[in-house]
Design a protein around this motif. Structure first.
Motif, PDB file in Angstrom:
ATOM      1  N   THR A 164     -70.840  26.834  17.971  1.00  0.00           N
ATOM      2  CA  THR A 164     -71.374  27.196  16.656  1.00  0.00           C
ATOM      3  C   THR A 164     -70.334  28.470  15.836  1.00  0.00           C
ATOM      4  O   THR A 164     -70.573  28.472  14.699  1.00  0.00           O
ATOM      5  CB  THR A 164     -72.957  27.676  16.599  1.00  0.00           C
ATOM      6  OG1 THR A 164     -72.863  28.818  17.380  1.00  0.00           O
ATOM      7  CG2 THR A 164     -73.530  26.379  17.002  1.00  0.00           C
ATOM      8  N   ALA A 165     -69.645  28.950  16.741  1.00  0.00           N
ATOM      9  CA  ALA A 165     -68.863  30.189  16.330  1.00  0.00           C
ATOM     10  C   ALA A 165     -67.685  30.476  17.185  1.00  0.00           C
ATOM     11  O   ALA A 165     -67.976  30.529  18.374  1.00  0.00           O
ATOM     12  CB  ALA A 165     -69.735  31.556  16.109  1.00  0.00           C
ATOM     13  N   LEU A 166     -66.566  30.740  16.572  1.00  0.00           N
ATOM     14  CA  LEU A 166     -65.385  31.180  17.522  1.00  0.00           C
ATOM     15  C   LEU A 166     -64.819  32.330  16.778  1.00  0.00           C
ATOM     16  O   LEU A 166     -64.363  31.927  15.573  1.00  0.00           O
ATOM     17  CB  LEU A 166     -64.430  30.029  17.849  1.00  0.00           C
ATOM     18  CG  LEU A 166     -63.171  30.461  18.345  1.00  0.00           C
ATOM     19  CD1 LEU A 166     -63.363  30.982  19.719  1.00  0.00           C
ATOM     20  CD2 LEU A 166     -62.243  29.303  18.449  1.00  0.00           C
ATOM     21  N   THR A 167     -64.679  33.267  17.275  1.00  0.00           N
ATOM     22  CA  THR A 167     -64.207  34.716  16.732  1.00  0.00           C
ATOM     23  C   THR A 167     -62.914  35.078  17.643  1.00  0.00           C
ATOM     24  O   THR A 167     -63.183  35.458  18.831  1.00  0.00           O
ATOM     25  CB  THR A 167     -65.077  35.883  16.439  1.00  0.00           C
ATOM     26  OG1 THR A 167     -65.949  35.217  15.713  1.00  0.00           O
ATOM     27  CG2 THR A 167     -64.452  37.094  15.703  1.00  0.00           C
ATOM     28  N   ILE A 168     -61.772  35.228  16.901  1.00  0.00           N
ATOM     29  CA  ILE A 168     -60.749  35.710  17.701  1.00  0.00           C
ATOM     30  C   ILE A 168     -59.930  36.915  17.112  1.00  0.00           C
ATOM     31  O   ILE A 168     -59.959  37.075  15.964  1.00  0.00           O
ATOM     32  CB  ILE A 168     -59.510  34.791  17.552  1.00  0.00           C
ATOM     33  CG1 ILE A 168     -60.057  33.339  18.372  1.00  0.00           C
ATOM     34  CG2 ILE A 168     -58.292  35.238  18.471  1.00  0.00           C
ATOM     35  CD1 ILE A 168     -59.010  32.069  18.387  1.00  0.00           C
ATOM     36  N   ASP A 169     -59.907  38.331  17.742  1.00  0.00           N
ATOM     37  CA  ASP A 169     -59.472  39.310  17.105  1.00  0.00           C
ATOM     38  C   ASP A 169     -57.906  39.177  16.586  1.00  0.00           C
ATOM     39  O   ASP A 169     -57.259  38.621  17.474  1.00  0.00           O
ATOM     40  CB  ASP A 169     -59.528  40.308  18.223  1.00  0.00           C
ATOM     41  CG  ASP A 169     -59.105  41.651  17.887  1.00  0.00           C
ATOM     42  OD1 ASP A 169     -58.453  41.849  16.814  1.00  0.00           O
ATOM     43  OD2 ASP A 169     -59.836  42.725  18.322  1.00  0.00           O
ATOM     44  N   PRO A 170     -57.648  39.306  15.612  1.00  0.00           N
ATOM     45  CA  PRO A 170     -56.022  39.237  15.229  1.00  0.00           C
ATOM     46  C   PRO A 170     -55.058  39.944  16.017  1.00  0.00           C
ATOM     47  O   PRO A 170     -53.956  39.482  16.097  1.00  0.00           O
ATOM     48  CB  PRO A 170     -56.211  39.813  13.647  1.00  0.00           C
ATOM     49  CG  PRO A 170     -57.678  39.797  13.365  1.00  0.00           C
ATOM     50  CD  PRO A 170     -58.363  39.872  14.589  1.00  0.00           C
ATOM     51  N   GLU A 171     -55.755  40.974  16.984  1.00  0.00           N
ATOM     52  CA  GLU A 171     -54.682  41.621  17.492  1.00  0.00           C
ATOM     53  C   GLU A 171     -54.203  40.830  18.523  1.00  0.00           C
ATOM     54  O   GLU A 171     -53.147  41.092  19.130  1.00  0.00           O
ATOM     55  CB  GLU A 171     -55.323  43.043  18.051  1.00  0.00           C
ATOM     56  CG  GLU A 171     -55.612  44.217  17.150  1.00  0.00           C
ATOM     57  CD  GLU A 171     -54.414  44.858  16.325  1.00  0.00           C
ATOM     58  OE1 GLU A 171     -53.362  44.857  17.236  1.00  0.00           O
ATOM     59  OE2 GLU A 171     -54.280  44.698  15.322  1.00  0.00           O
ATOM     60  N   VAL A 172     -54.892  39.913  19.166  1.00  0.00           N
ATOM     61  CA  VAL A 172     -54.719  38.971  20.085  1.00  0.00           C
ATOM     62  C   VAL A 172     -53.288  38.056  19.495  1.00  0.00           C
ATOM     63  O   VAL A 172     -52.542  37.712  20.487  1.00  0.00           O
ATOM     64  CB  VAL A 172     -55.826  38.084  20.583  1.00  0.00           C
ATOM     65  CG1 VAL A 172     -55.288  37.150  21.743  1.00  0.00           C
ATOM     66  CG2 VAL A 172     -56.986  39.026  21.228  1.00  0.00           C
ATOM     67  N   LEU A 173     -53.385  37.660  18.596  1.00  0.00           N
ATOM     68  CA  LEU A 173     -52.704  36.894  17.938  1.00  0.00           C
ATOM     69  C   LEU A 173     -51.225  37.495  17.931  1.00  0.00           C
ATOM     70  O   LEU A 173     -50.147  36.813  17.942  1.00  0.00           O
ATOM     71  CB  LEU A 173     -52.994  36.340  16.512  1.00  0.00           C
ATOM     72  CG  LEU A 173     -54.118  35.543  16.570  1.00  0.00           C
ATOM     73  CD1 LEU A 173     -54.552  35.188  15.151  1.00  0.00           C
ATOM     74  CD2 LEU A 173     -54.113  34.313  17.245  1.00  0.00           C
ATOM     75  N   LYS A 174     -51.124  38.762  17.784  1.00  0.00           N
ATOM     76  CA  LYS A 174     -49.815  39.641  17.643  1.00  0.00           C
ATOM     77  C   LYS A 174     -48.977  39.541  19.005  1.00  0.00           C
ATOM     78  O   LYS A 174     -47.967  39.466  19.013  1.00  0.00           O
ATOM     79  CB  LYS A 174     -50.155  41.157  17.083  1.00  0.00           C
ATOM     80  CG  LYS A 174     -50.588  41.143  15.727  1.00  0.00           C
ATOM     81  CD  LYS A 174     -50.820  42.459  15.154  1.00  0.00           C
ATOM     82  CE  LYS A 174     -51.563  42.779  13.891  1.00  0.00           C
ATOM     83  NZ  LYS A 174     -51.993  44.224  13.435  1.00  0.00           N
ATOM     84  N   ALA A 175     -49.856  39.442  20.039  1.00  0.00           N
ATOM     85  CA  ALA A 175     -49.212  39.441  21.361  1.00  0.00           C
ATOM     86  C   ALA A 175     -48.397  38.110  21.427  1.00  0.00           C
ATOM     87  O   ALA A 175     -47.444  38.078  22.190  1.00  0.00           O
ATOM     88  CB  ALA A 175     -50.214  39.352  22.377  1.00  0.00           C
ATOM     89  N   GLY A 176     -48.852  37.070  20.889  1.00  0.00           N
ATOM     90  CA  GLY A 176     -47.966  36.056  20.822  1.00  0.00           C
ATOM     91  C   GLY A 176     -47.999  35.081  22.035  1.00  0.00           C
ATOM     92  O   GLY A 176     -47.535  34.052  22.349  1.00  0.00           O
TER      93      GLY A 176
END
Length: 107
Positions: A54-66
């Motif tokens: 019903t929901a998925l949240t990803i901290d934007p900091e995780v994306l910066k790691a690539g």
């Protein structure tokens, strides 16, 4: 139910009551949301009692790691944990109703 011995009729009545309680419990459990996290809270997943996300949240900091593989692993981990919690909760609630009886086809 006419013609059934009294004990059998009572057993059928109890089975029907149990089935109705189970159906109501399943409907209630389907509305509940279960949340799990991974990566120290970097990924949060919510599932409902029907095991649908019903929901998925990803901290934007995780994306910066690539690191795509790490992100995929965190999503899988959080999702599996949330589904496991939903499944375990449902099993415990059904066990309360059935008294631990494993009745094939009931749920």
């Amino acid at each position: 139910m006419k013609g059934m011995p009294g004990g059998m009729a009572q057993l059928m009545k109890q089975a029907n009551q149990m089935q109705m309680k189970m159906k109501k419990a399943q409907e209630e459990l389907a509305k509940v949301e279960y949340e799990a996290t991974s990566g120290g809270g970097a990924v949060k997943v919510k599932v409902n009692g029907d095991h649908l996300i019903t929901a998925l949240t990803i901290d934007p900091e995780v994306l910066k790691a690539g690191d795509v593989e790490m992100l995929q692993d965190m999503i899988l981990s959080a999702t599996n944990e949330a589904v496991k919690t939903a499944r375990d909760t449902s099993a415990k609630e059904m066990e309360k109703i059935t008294g631990g009886l494993n009745i094939p086809g009931m749920f």
